[in-house]
Design an enzyme around this catalytic site. Sequence first.
Site, PDB file in Angstrom:
ATOM      1  CB  SER A 134      -0.949  -0.001   1.213  1.00 27.32           C
ATOM      2  OG  SER A 134      -1.748  -1.153   1.232  1.00 27.32           O
ATOM      3  CG  HIS A 185      -2.377   2.983   3.994  1.00 27.87           C
ATOM      4  ND1 HIS A 185      -3.669   2.526   4.132  1.00 27.87           N
ATOM      5  CD2 HIS A 185      -1.624   1.890   3.743  1.00 27.87           C
ATOM      6  CE1 HIS A 185      -3.687   1.215   3.952  1.00 27.87           C
ATOM      7  NE2 HIS A 185      -2.454   0.808   3.720  1.00 27.87           N
TER       8      HIS A 185
END
Length: 244
Positions: A134, A185
């Site tokens: 991610s 993230h």
Amino acid sequence: MPLFREDALIYGVMRYPCAAGACALCLGIFLYQLAKSVPVHSVALSYESVVEKFEFWRVVSGSLSHAGVLHVAFNVSSLWALAAVEPILGHLTYLRVSFFLLFSSISLTMLCYHVMIFRYGWEHYRTGLAVGYSCVVFGIMTIAHQMHPAGALMLFGLRIPFSLLPLGSLILTTILIPQASFIGHTSGLILGYMYSFGFFRWFDTGTFFLSLSWCTIAGLWTLKKSHPNLIPNRILQQPTTTNV
């Protein structure tokens, strides 16, 4: 691009080889771990394993592994939907950016965990496990946004404007995947924007190959230390020389 059409898929792989390779690697590793019942904790990264135990190989194993079907589906589909960035940047530059985002975002995440542990005493950040590609995906999202502010991404049949994509994806993954690392993230987003704004122009092709070499050596060496029987000694030992 319709993935179910063979000609479209072959065209996509030829046009976006690096993105296709990353998608295939993430998906292949997930299917292998699923078939062999490989526990997530054996490949995941954490502050304790990477920073305190120096298991640097986990930066790669953790980044290429995923915790579930939804997790890997989101990352692979997002990465493939963003594949058009590759020919614009160039294949080597795309590979260099992906490498940079992976290692720099993990480094920033570990730094944030360090602050959480030693400044605020939140010990769960020491042993909390993290997996997934991610960080790289979110970084590429921000680069795509900066390259085409008015552009849009087709994801799961939905047309999502690039202006909403980074923040929207961050919120969506937090809701759909509660165990996802919000800090990881966010690190990808921050570094993606910084890269787009030119803060890392010094990370050129020469620096990339030098960093790749050192990271490979460090990864193999620490993997050998933590799993002595996994890598034969002759791979890491320098060849001996004989004077004649």
